[in-house]
Design a protein around this motif. Structure first.
Motif, PDB file in Angstrom:
ATOM      1  N   LYS A 346     -31.415 -26.752   6.195  1.00 58.81           N
ATOM      2  CA  LYS A 346     -30.990 -25.397   5.861  1.00 58.81           C
ATOM      3  C   LYS A 346     -32.190 -24.493   5.577  1.00 58.81           C
ATOM      4  O   LYS A 346     -32.206 -23.325   5.961  1.00 58.81           O
ATOM      5  N   ALA A 347     -33.184 -25.037   4.906  1.00 55.90           N
ATOM      6  CA  ALA A 347     -34.399 -24.257   4.626  1.00 55.90           C
ATOM      7  C   ALA A 347     -35.132 -23.922   5.920  1.00 55.90           C
ATOM      8  O   ALA A 347     -35.656 -22.808   6.080  1.00 55.90           O
ATOM      9  N   ARG A 348     -35.164 -24.892   6.844  1.00 52.43           N
ATOM     10  CA  ARG A 348     -35.811 -24.624   8.135  1.00 52.43           C
ATOM     11  C   ARG A 348     -35.064 -23.533   8.887  1.00 52.43           C
ATOM     12  O   ARG A 348     -35.680 -22.617   9.465  1.00 52.43           O
ATOM     13  N   ALA A 349     -33.745 -23.587   8.874  1.00 54.28           N
ATOM     14  CA  ALA A 349     -32.945 -22.580   9.575  1.00 54.28           C
ATOM     15  C   ALA A 349     -33.146 -21.197   8.961  1.00 54.28           C
ATOM     16  O   ALA A 349     -33.218 -20.193   9.682  1.00 54.28           O
ATOM     17  N   ALA A 350     -33.270 -21.133   7.640  1.00 53.63           N
ATOM     18  CA  ALA A 350     -33.480 -19.849   6.969  1.00 53.63           C
ATOM     19  C   ALA A 350     -34.825 -19.245   7.354  1.00 53.63           C
ATOM     20  O   ALA A 350     -34.941 -18.027   7.564  1.00 53.63           O
ATOM     21  N   GLN A 351     -35.856 -20.095   7.441  1.00 55.77           N
ATOM     22  CA  GLN A 351     -37.160 -19.571   7.837  1.00 55.77           C
ATOM     23  C   GLN A 351     -37.136 -19.078   9.276  1.00 55.77           C
ATOM     24  O   GLN A 351     -37.709 -18.031   9.590  1.00 55.77           O
ATOM     25  N   VAL A 352     -36.470 -19.806  10.154  1.00 56.08           N
ATOM     26  CA  VAL A 352     -36.370 -19.385  11.551  1.00 56.08           C
ATOM     27  C   VAL A 352     -35.667 -18.030  11.650  1.00 56.08           C
ATOM     28  O   VAL A 352     -36.086 -17.143  12.416  1.00 56.08           O
ATOM     29  N   GLU A 353     -34.614 -17.839  10.880  1.00 58.79           N
ATOM     30  CA  GLU A 353     -33.904 -16.552  10.894  1.00 58.79           C
ATOM     31  C   GLU A 353     -34.835 -15.417  10.468  1.00 58.79           C
ATOM     32  O   GLU A 353     -34.859 -14.342  11.088  1.00 58.79           O
ATOM     33  N   ALA A 354     -35.619 -15.648   9.433  1.00 58.97           N
ATOM     34  CA  ALA A 354     -36.566 -14.635   8.965  1.00 58.97           C
ATOM     35  C   ALA A 354     -37.673 -14.386  10.003  1.00 58.97           C
ATOM     36  O   ALA A 354     -38.109 -13.248  10.214  1.00 58.97           O
ATOM     37  N   GLN A 355     -38.121 -15.462  10.656  1.00 55.61           N
ATOM     38  CA  GLN A 355     -39.133 -15.314  11.707  1.00 55.61           C
ATOM     39  C   GLN A 355     -38.604 -14.460  12.850  1.00 55.61           C
ATOM     40  O   GLN A 355     -39.324 -13.613  13.391  1.00 55.61           O
ATOM     41  N   ASN A 356     -37.352 -14.664  13.224  1.00 57.88           N
ATOM     42  CA  ASN A 356     -36.767 -13.904  14.324  1.00 57.88           C
ATOM     43  C   ASN A 356     -36.718 -12.411  14.006  1.00 57.88           C
ATOM     44  O   ASN A 356     -36.934 -11.566  14.880  1.00 57.88           O
ATOM     45  N   LYS A 357     -36.417 -12.082  12.764  1.00 58.27           N
ATOM     46  CA  LYS A 357     -36.390 -10.678  12.361  1.00 58.27           C
ATOM     47  C   LYS A 357     -37.777 -10.056  12.468  1.00 58.27           C
ATOM     48  O   LYS A 357     -37.934  -8.919  12.914  1.00 58.27           O
ATOM     49  N   ALA A 358     -38.784 -10.808  12.040  1.00 62.38           N
ATOM     50  CA  ALA A 358     -40.155 -10.304  12.138  1.00 62.38           C
ATOM     51  C   ALA A 358     -40.582 -10.156  13.593  1.00 62.38           C
ATOM     52  O   ALA A 358     -41.247  -9.173  13.965  1.00 62.38           O
ATOM     53  N   LEU A 359     -40.201 -11.111  14.431  1.00 59.90           N
ATOM     54  CA  LEU A 359     -40.537 -11.027  15.855  1.00 59.90           C
ATOM     55  C   LEU A 359     -39.963  -9.769  16.487  1.00 59.90           C
ATOM     56  O   LEU A 359     -40.590  -9.148  17.349  1.00 59.90           O
ATOM     57  N   SER A 360     -38.753  -9.384  16.071  1.00 59.86           N
ATOM     58  CA  SER A 360     -38.113  -8.201  16.646  1.00 59.86           C
ATOM     59  C   SER A 360     -38.907  -6.936  16.350  1.00 59.86           C
ATOM     60  O   SER A 360     -38.802  -5.945  17.070  1.00 59.86           O
ATOM     61  N   ARG A 361     -39.730  -6.979  15.309  1.00 54.29           N
ATOM     62  CA  ARG A 361     -40.563  -5.832  14.958  1.00 54.29           C
ATOM     63  C   ARG A 361     -41.913  -5.876  15.659  1.00 54.29           C
ATOM     64  O   ARG A 361     -42.728  -4.977  15.501  1.00 54.29           O
ATOM     65  N   MET A 362     -42.163  -6.928  16.401  1.00 47.81           N
ATOM     66  CA  MET A 362     -43.452  -7.100  17.073  1.00 47.81           C
ATOM     67  C   MET A 362     -43.327  -7.036  18.588  1.00 47.81           C
ATOM     68  O   MET A 362     -44.314  -7.230  19.304  1.00 47.81           O
ATOM     69  N   GLY A 363     -42.137  -6.784  19.106  1.00 45.77           N
ATOM     70  CA  GLY A 363     -41.909  -6.851  20.544  1.00 45.77           C
ATOM     71  C   GLY A 363     -42.451  -5.659  21.288  1.00 45.77           C
ATOM     72  O   GLY A 363     -43.075  -4.761  20.749  1.00 45.77           O
ATOM     73  N   GLU A 364     -42.205  -5.635  22.566  1.00 41.11           N
ATOM     74  CA  GLU A 364     -42.660  -4.541  23.407  1.00 41.11           C
ATOM     75  C   GLU A 364     -41.543  -4.123  24.345  1.00 41.11           C
ATOM     76  O   GLU A 364     -40.428  -4.591  24.239  1.00 41.11           O
ATOM     77  N   GLY A 365     -41.867  -3.222  25.286  1.00 38.76           N
ATOM     78  CA  GLY A 365     -40.846  -2.667  26.156  1.00 38.76           C
ATOM     79  C   GLY A 365     -40.489  -3.562  27.329  1.00 38.76           C
ATOM     80  O   GLY A 365     -40.631  -4.780  27.279  1.00 38.76           O
ATOM     81  N   ASP A 366     -40.033  -2.914  28.407  1.00 37.79           N
ATOM     82  CA  ASP A 366     -39.545  -3.671  29.565  1.00 37.79           C
ATOM     83  C   ASP A 366     -40.673  -4.363  30.330  1.00 37.79           C
ATOM     84  O   ASP A 366     -40.475  -5.416  30.924  1.00 37.79           O
ATOM     85  N   LYS A 367     -41.867  -3.785  30.331  1.00 32.98           N
ATOM     86  CA  LYS A 367     -42.987  -4.384  31.031  1.00 32.98           C
ATOM     87  C   LYS A 367     -43.720  -5.362  30.124  1.00 32.98           C
ATOM     88  O   LYS A 367     -43.689  -5.230  28.907  1.00 32.98           O
ATOM     89  N   ASN A 368     -44.409  -6.338  30.738  1.00 29.64           N
ATOM     90  CA  ASN A 368     -45.199  -7.238  29.915  1.00 29.64           C
ATOM     91  C   ASN A 368     -46.538  -6.600  29.574  1.00 29.64           C
ATOM     92  O   ASN A 368     -46.939  -5.580  30.153  1.00 29.64           O
ATOM     93  N   SER A 369     -47.250  -7.188  28.631  1.00 28.94           N
ATOM     94  CA  SER A 369     -48.475  -6.587  28.114  1.00 28.94           C
ATOM     95  C   SER A 369     -49.537  -6.393  29.191  1.00 28.94           C
ATOM     96  O   SER A 369     -50.183  -5.341  29.253  1.00 28.94           O
ATOM     97  N   ALA A 370     -49.733  -7.386  30.033  1.00 30.44           N
ATOM     98  CA  ALA A 370     -50.758  -7.284  31.070  1.00 30.44           C
ATOM     99  C   ALA A 370     -50.443  -6.173  32.062  1.00 30.44           C
ATOM    100  O   ALA A 370     -51.342  -5.455  32.526  1.00 30.44           O
ATOM    101  N   GLU A 371     -49.176  -6.004  32.374  1.00 31.58           N
ATOM    102  CA  GLU A 371     -48.773  -4.944  33.304  1.00 31.58           C
ATOM    103  C   GLU A 371     -49.033  -3.567  32.698  1.00 31.58           C
ATOM    104  O   GLU A 371     -49.524  -2.651  33.369  1.00 31.58           O
TER     105      GLU A 371
END
Length: 381
Positions: A346-371
């Motif tokens: 359960k603790a592992r699942a909770a950390q993964v949920e929090a990680q996913n929220k942080a990842l959503s704030r670090m994403g980018e648009g439709d193109k990849n970074s190199a493009e």
């Protein structure tokens, strides 16, 4: 016909540079590309006689030790760049080295357009670097939107490409990874990611490895997997010749995302790999240690956030992934957390949920970074 010269001194920059080369050739196939880099650029046919391997260091004191080499290589790089006479010079990551290259080219060939890809972490340390960079380059391609305001006062055009690790990542296969590692489907797996620089194999890997060994003593049924980065695999194997007696060192041929996906918990050296683990929904802790003088200066004067892991900084500077840095970098402390997490789904699942929220704030648009980076570079042609 546009001539582009690309410089990348470290493994992560070399990979991003290679991806940018692919995108430039896709969108502007008549572009002539030369450069200075490492294995990934060489695989694209972009090779140089200049050896930049000594520049893979981190930390103020460590950097001072190779200062003369940095200056000499910057001079050599400038000579090679000018002999090619590019329309556009692209400098990827490696702040200290690429800044010196930019200064030399700006002084000797001011008509050359210079693009910096991956800026200094002005949001974390020394905001004054924004002014310095704006004085020697014509365009910045940065990772985070939060960097842009730092450059606005100096009129430097900025393109945000997002996190390259998120762009190039893909979902690994847990089953395939475990089969390749010869690990049972129901076994608990603790993964160790000991770093990607020689200095990290020296300063960080020993404590991470010892923490994993401590977990193995406490939980003999736990499978320990160690996955050295390709750039330092030889150094790791030379430094830890007997680690295979109680753990599995992943083969170099295995897909690294499959290795990550095969784990239940991970001990990771601070760096891009932490975002990659989060992408695979693997909870982890972070360990790091650098030279004490570097640490004292960074903590006392330079580094503004409380945390060093980008996921934690993105989560309003809160600790999603536990950090054990410098004074708290201790094998027993890390083993305690790893054991607790392996015992608590359960603790592992909770950390993964929090990680996913942080990842959503670090994403980018439709193109990849190199493009995105390639588009920004070609726009200056």
């Amino acid at each position: 016909m546009t001539k582009v010269f690309i410089v990348a001194a470290e493994a992560s920059g070399d990979l991003l540079a290679a991806e940018i080369i692919d995108e430039i050739r896709k969108n502007a196939p008549d572009t002539v590309i030369r450069g200075i880099g490492k294995e990934d650029m060489a695989a694209r046919g972009v090779r140089s006689e200049i050896d930049v391997s000594e520049l893979s260091v981190i930390g103020l004191i460590e950097g001072l030790k190779v200062y003369k080499k940095v200056v000499a290589l910057a001079d050599q790089a400038a000579d090679e760049i000018l002999s090619f006479a590019p329309d556009i010079l692209v400098l990827v990551d490696s702040w200290g080295f690429t800044l010196r290259v930019a200064q030399r080219i700006k002084a000797r060939a001011p008509y050359t357009k210079i693009v910096k890809v991956v800026g200094p972490q002005v949001w974390a340390t020394r905001a004054g670097r924004a002014k310095t960079l704006a004085g020697v380059v014509d365009h910045l391609v940065c990772i985070h939107a939060m960097e842009v305001p730092y450059y606005e006062p100096f009129g430097l055009p900025v393109t945000v490409m997002g996190n390259p690790a998120l762009s190039r990542g893909y979902e690994g296969f847990r089953k395939r990874g475990r089969e390749a590692l010869q690990i049972a489907p129901d076994a608990d797996v603790l993964l160790v990611l000991p770093g990607s620089r020689p200095s990290e194999i020296k300063n960080v890997a020993p404590e991470l490895v010892e923490a994993a060994r401590e977990v193995k003593k406490r939980r003999p049924e736990t499978e320990i997997v160690i996955h050295p980065a390709a750039s330092v695999r030889r150094e790791f194997e030379a430094s830890f010749p007997n680690v295979g007696t109680w753990s599995k060192v992943s083969p170099g041929s295995i897909d690294r995302f499959d290795v990550m996906a095969s784990a239940d918990y991970a001990l990771a050296c601070s760096g891009t790999v932490t975002s990659e683990l989060a992408m695979q929904s693997i909870p982890f802790l972070v360990g790091y240690k650098t030279g004490w003088v570097t640490w004292a200066l960074a903590r006392g004067f330079l580094f503004k956030p409380k945390h060093v892991t980008l996921l934690n900084v993105a989560a309003d500077d809160t600790e999603i992934a536990p950090e054990f840095v410098q004074t708290t970098f201790d094998a027993k402390l890390m083993a305690d957390i790893a054991e607790q997490m392996l015992d608590d789904p359960k603790a592992r699942a909770a950390q993964v949920e929090a990680q996913n929220k942080a990842l959503s704030r670090m994403g980018e648009g439709d193109k990849n970074s190199a493009e995105i980076a390639a588009d920004a570079i070609l726009s200056l042609a």
